[in-house]
Structures are given as structure tokens and as C-alpha cells.
Design a protein around this motif. Structure first.
Motif, PDB file in Angstrom:
ATOM      1  N   SER A  21      39.326  29.417  32.842  1.00 47.49           N
ATOM      2  CA  SER A  21      39.384  30.655  33.435  1.00 47.49           C
ATOM      3  C   SER A  21      40.709  31.390  33.657  1.00 47.49           C
ATOM      4  N   SER A  22      41.685  30.609  33.451  1.00 52.39           N
ATOM      5  CA  SER A  22      43.056  31.208  33.553  1.00 52.39           C
ATOM      6  C   SER A  22      43.417  32.180  32.337  1.00 52.39           C
ATOM      7  N   ARG A  23      42.729  32.077  31.372  1.00 54.78           N
ATOM      8  CA  ARG A  23      42.894  32.838  29.929  1.00 54.78           C
ATOM      9  C   ARG A  23      42.044  34.051  29.937  1.00 54.78           C
ATOM     10  N   GLY A  24      42.148  34.950  31.095  1.00 53.12           N
ATOM     11  CA  GLY A  24      41.293  35.987  31.211  1.00 53.12           C
ATOM     12  C   GLY A  24      41.312  36.941  29.937  1.00 53.12           C
ATOM     13  N   ALA A  25      42.652  37.366  29.469  1.00 48.99           N
ATOM     14  CA  ALA A  25      42.760  38.415  28.427  1.00 48.99           C
ATOM     15  C   ALA A  25      42.156  37.662  27.160  1.00 48.99           C
ATOM     16  N   VAL A  26      42.476  36.537  27.003  1.00 59.47           N
ATOM     17  CA  VAL A  26      41.905  35.906  25.886  1.00 59.47           C
ATOM     18  C   VAL A  26      40.260  35.679  25.841  1.00 59.47           C
ATOM     19  N   ILE A  27      39.818  35.454  26.848  1.00 60.82           N
ATOM     20  CA  ILE A  27      38.456  35.239  26.817  1.00 60.82           C
ATOM     21  C   ILE A  27      37.551  36.957  26.832  1.00 60.82           C
ATOM     22  N   SER A  28      38.202  37.862  27.432  1.00 59.00           N
ATOM     23  CA  SER A  28      37.911  39.238  27.060  1.00 59.00           C
ATOM     24  C   SER A  28      37.730  39.673  25.707  1.00 59.00           C
ATOM     25  N   GLY A  29      38.914  39.159  24.919  1.00 52.22           N
ATOM     26  CA  GLY A  29      39.131  39.539  23.681  1.00 52.22           C
ATOM     27  C   GLY A  29      38.060  38.658  22.664  1.00 52.22           C
ATOM     28  N   VAL A  30      38.024  37.489  22.795  1.00 54.33           N
ATOM     29  CA  VAL A  30      37.251  36.729  22.218  1.00 54.33           C
ATOM     30  C   VAL A  30      35.672  37.327  22.365  1.00 54.33           C
ATOM     31  N   THR A  31      35.363  37.517  23.781  1.00 56.97           N
ATOM     32  CA  THR A  31      34.204  38.085  23.873  1.00 56.97           C
ATOM     33  C   THR A  31      33.713  39.305  23.180  1.00 56.97           C
ATOM     34  N   TYR A  71      27.957  41.809  30.789  1.00 55.37           N
ATOM     35  CA  TYR A  71      28.686  40.963  31.606  1.00 55.37           C
ATOM     36  C   TYR A  71      30.219  41.358  31.289  1.00 55.37           C
ATOM     37  N   TRP A  72      30.553  41.709  29.919  1.00 56.39           N
ATOM     38  CA  TRP A  72      31.765  42.245  29.600  1.00 56.39           C
ATOM     39  C   TRP A  72      32.432  43.466  30.550  1.00 56.39           C
ATOM     40  N   VAL A  73      31.364  44.279  30.722  1.00 63.22           N
ATOM     41  CA  VAL A  73      31.868  45.522  31.560  1.00 63.22           C
ATOM     42  C   VAL A  73      31.929  45.017  32.961  1.00 63.22           C
ATOM     43  N   GLU A  74      30.931  44.335  33.554  1.00 65.08           N
ATOM     44  CA  GLU A  74      30.875  43.960  34.982  1.00 65.08           C
ATOM     45  C   GLU A  74      32.076  43.006  35.168  1.00 65.08           C
ATOM     46  N   ASN A  75      32.726  42.147  34.444  1.00 66.59           N
ATOM     47  CA  ASN A  75      33.853  41.227  34.303  1.00 66.59           C
ATOM     48  C   ASN A  75      35.196  41.916  34.589  1.00 66.59           C
ATOM     49  N   ARG A  76      35.315  43.196  34.246  1.00 67.46           N
ATOM     50  CA  ARG A  76      36.492  43.917  34.192  1.00 67.46           C
ATOM     51  C   ARG A  76      36.552  44.642  35.645  1.00 67.46           C
ATOM     52  N   ASN A  77      35.436  44.774  36.433  1.00 67.99           N
ATOM     53  CA  ASN A  77      35.515  45.341  37.537  1.00 67.99           C
ATOM     54  C   ASN A  77      35.658  44.235  38.877  1.00 67.99           C
ATOM     55  N   PHE A  78      34.795  43.108  38.373  1.00 65.97           N
ATOM     56  CA  PHE A  78      34.579  41.939  39.457  1.00 65.97           C
ATOM     57  C   PHE A  78      34.995  40.660  38.708  1.00 65.97           C
ATOM     58  N   ALA A  79      35.243  39.649  39.608  1.00 66.81           N
ATOM     59  CA  ALA A  79      35.714  38.463  38.965  1.00 66.81           C
ATOM     60  C   ALA A  79      34.183  37.604  38.935  1.00 66.81           C
ATOM     61  N   LEU A  80      33.749  37.444  37.505  1.00 63.53           N
ATOM     62  CA  LEU A  80      32.411  37.061  37.347  1.00 63.53           C
ATOM     63  C   LEU A  80      32.527  36.113  36.245  1.00 63.53           C
ATOM     64  N   ASP A  81      33.340  35.225  36.400  1.00 64.00           N
ATOM     65  CA  ASP A  81      33.815  34.079  35.590  1.00 64.00           C
ATOM     66  C   ASP A  81      32.736  32.911  35.439  1.00 64.00           C
ATOM     67  N   GLY A  82      31.877  32.915  36.669  1.00 65.88           N
ATOM     68  CA  GLY A  82      30.538  32.062  36.430  1.00 65.88           C
ATOM     69  C   GLY A  82      29.483  32.554  35.936  1.00 65.88           C
ATOM     70  N   LEU A  83      29.640  33.976  35.779  1.00 69.67           N
ATOM     71  CA  LEU A  83      28.251  34.610  34.686  1.00 69.67           C
ATOM     72  C   LEU A  83      28.585  34.274  33.481  1.00 69.67           C
ATOM     73  N   ARG A  84      30.057  34.186  32.891  1.00 71.18           N
ATOM     74  CA  ARG A  84      30.145  33.933  31.811  1.00 71.18           C
ATOM     75  C   ARG A  84      29.802  32.381  31.361  1.00 71.18           C
TER      76      ARG A  84
END
Length: 269
Positions: A21-31, A71-84
Motif C-alpha cells: 500500500s505504501s507504493r501509491g504512485a507505483v500502484i497508480s502507474g501500473v494500474t 476504481y482508479w478515479v475513486e482512489n485518487r479522491n479517497f483512500a480505497l486500497d481495500g478496493l484494489r
């Protein structure tokens, strides 16, 4: 070529699911990369000159493709790592299904020029309500965790992600926003389906399993939104209606196509 793209997308989705979860930017890019590769695979597989590939696998894969974007759009506004943690494993399976179950090509000659819009709206409706179902499952797990007598904060691969979710009231607002959008799209799908039924079969509605389940799903979501508006439905009642409506909608097309293609070994019907 498209099979290679599907496999590449599955690999990227799997990598995204396993990233910490700590790799937020990487997660966003890979997604974003996985979503783009998945979209290219769907485009090359579903559209051929003068025809459209249909089947439960391609429909489910397209629904998850749009759900990943949501999910990608929502996760940019809210912390929804559980959804990932819920969406990505399902996206892996959804990208592999068209490789195993390619479906069938349906000629587009003689079809109305608006038929493509009907298919697109249907996919958007399935996709929006799919992500709403994921959201409802996440809320149910979150509520169970909050009411558990003994909870170790941040315990486990999934527990830590649940602890980072927004408050249940915020999650509930997001859920009903998704359901509202999905209901509008589902209404358009049902209405446009009636129009195409008249063109293809000379009658407004065929009372087959697909239409019956689609209408039942529409009624469940309509009852949920009405109950929310006038009776204040929320919590477990809202979650039950959401999951029941989604399950019914899944049976309307994906489930029926699965039975036709896999169980009965039949083509376009």
C-alpha cells in the motif's frame, strides 16, 4: 496478438494486486498501464471488420475493464486500497477468460447504426454496478471488522487495507452515487433493448431469461433507491439489495451466456 495483450494485462493486474500500500504512485502507474493494455486487447479481440465478438467472457472482461477505471478515479479522491485488493484479482481472471472462451462473432450487417450504442451503454451499466457490488462487499467487511470484539489494527494483508478505508458514511455515499449512475445506465439499456427487440423480433419484449433477470435487477435497484429516498434505507438493507441486484443482473447476460457457451456448447443465441 490480442491473446498476448490479455496475458500481459493479467500479469500487470497481478503485480498491482501484490504491491504494498505504501507504493501509491507505483500502484497508480501500473494500474493505468494494465488498464491501457487490457483496453487494447479488448479492442483488437471484440471488433472485426463488419462483426462484433460476443460472449460471456468478453462481456465480463469489458465490465472489469471499466470497473478498474472507476476504481482508479475513486482512489485518487479517497483512500480505497481495500478496493484494489478485491478488484485486481478479479481483473486478472477477467483478462484470462477471453483467451479460454473466445465467444462468437456476430455480423453487424443489417443491424441498426445505434446498436453499438446499445451495447456500449449495457457494458457501462454492468461495469458501474459491478464496481458498486465490490464496494458493497468492502463495506460489509469493513462493518464486520468494526464490530469484531478483538481486532488487531493493520493485521493481515487485507485487514490493513480495510483499516485505511474512509468512514462508513463516506463509503455509503460513494456506494449510492455509483448505484444512481448504474441505475440510469441500466434504465437506458432496458429501454434501448425494447427498441431493438421491436426491430429484430417484431414485438416489444421477449420474455426470455435474459430480459426477465434484467427487469428483476432493475426493479431491485429501483426499490433500493426509492427506499433510500423515502424510508432512509441504509446499512445491511442497502448492501443486501445491492448484492441481490448485481447477482440478478449478472445472471441476465453473463450467466446465461456462460450456460449457452460452456454448458450447452451453443453459439450466438
Amino acid at each position: 496478438m490480442h491473446n498476448t495483450l490479455f496475458l500481459a494485462a493479467a500479469f500487470l493486474y497481478a503485480a498491482c494486486a501484490l504491491l504494498p500500500s505504501s507504493r501509491g504512485a507505483v500502484i497508480s502507474g501500473v494500474t493505468a498501464l494494465a488498464w491501457a493494455v487490457h483496453g487494447a486487447a479488448l479492442w483488437s479481440d471484440a471488433f472485426a471488420p463488419g462483426s462484433l465478438r460476443i460472449g460471456f467472457a468478453i462481456m465480463l472482461s469489458a465490465a472489469l475493464w471499466v470497473s478498474v477505471a472507476a476504481y482508479w478515479v475513486e482512489n485518487r479522491n479517497f483512500a480505497l486500497d481495500g478496493l484494489r485488493r478485491l478488484v485486481m484479482p478479479c481483473a486478472v481472471l477477467a483478462t484470462l477468460l477471453p483467451v479460454l472462451f473466445p465467444g462468437a462473432l456476430m455480423p453487424l450487417q443489417g443491424q441498426s447504426s445505434a446498436f453499438g450504442w446499445h451495447v456500449a451503454v449495457a457494458v457501462l451499466a454492468y461495469s458501474t454496478l459491478t464496481i458498486a457490488a465490490f464496494h458493497a462487499v468492502l463495506m460489509a467487511l469493513q462493518e464486520t471488522r468494526l464490530h469484531a470484539r478483538t481486532v488487531v489494527a493493520g493485521s493481515g494483508w487485507f485487514g490493513g487495507a480495510l483499516d485505511q478505508l474512509p468512514a462508513l458514511l463516506t463509503m455509503e455515499k460513494l456506494l449510492f452515487r455509483l448505484i444512481g449512475i448504474g441505475f440510469v445506465l441500466l434504465t437506458l439499456t432496458v429501454l434501448s433493448g425494447v427498441v431493438f427487440s421491436e426491430q429484430l423480433f417484431d414485438r416489444a419484449m421477449r420474455w426470455d431469461h435474459k430480459n426477465v433477470f434484467a427487469l428483476l435487477s432493475w426493479l431491485l435497484f429501483a426499490a433500493l433507491l426509492a427506499g433510500r429516498r423515502w424510508r432512509g434505507w441504509r446499512g445491511k438493507t442497502a448492501l443486501r439489495f445491492t448484492l441481490a441486484g448485481f447477482a440478478t443482473l449478472a445472471l441476465a447476460y453473463v450467466g446465461s451466456r456462460f450456460v449457452l457457451e460452456v454448458v450447452l456448447q451453443r453459439g450466438v443465441a
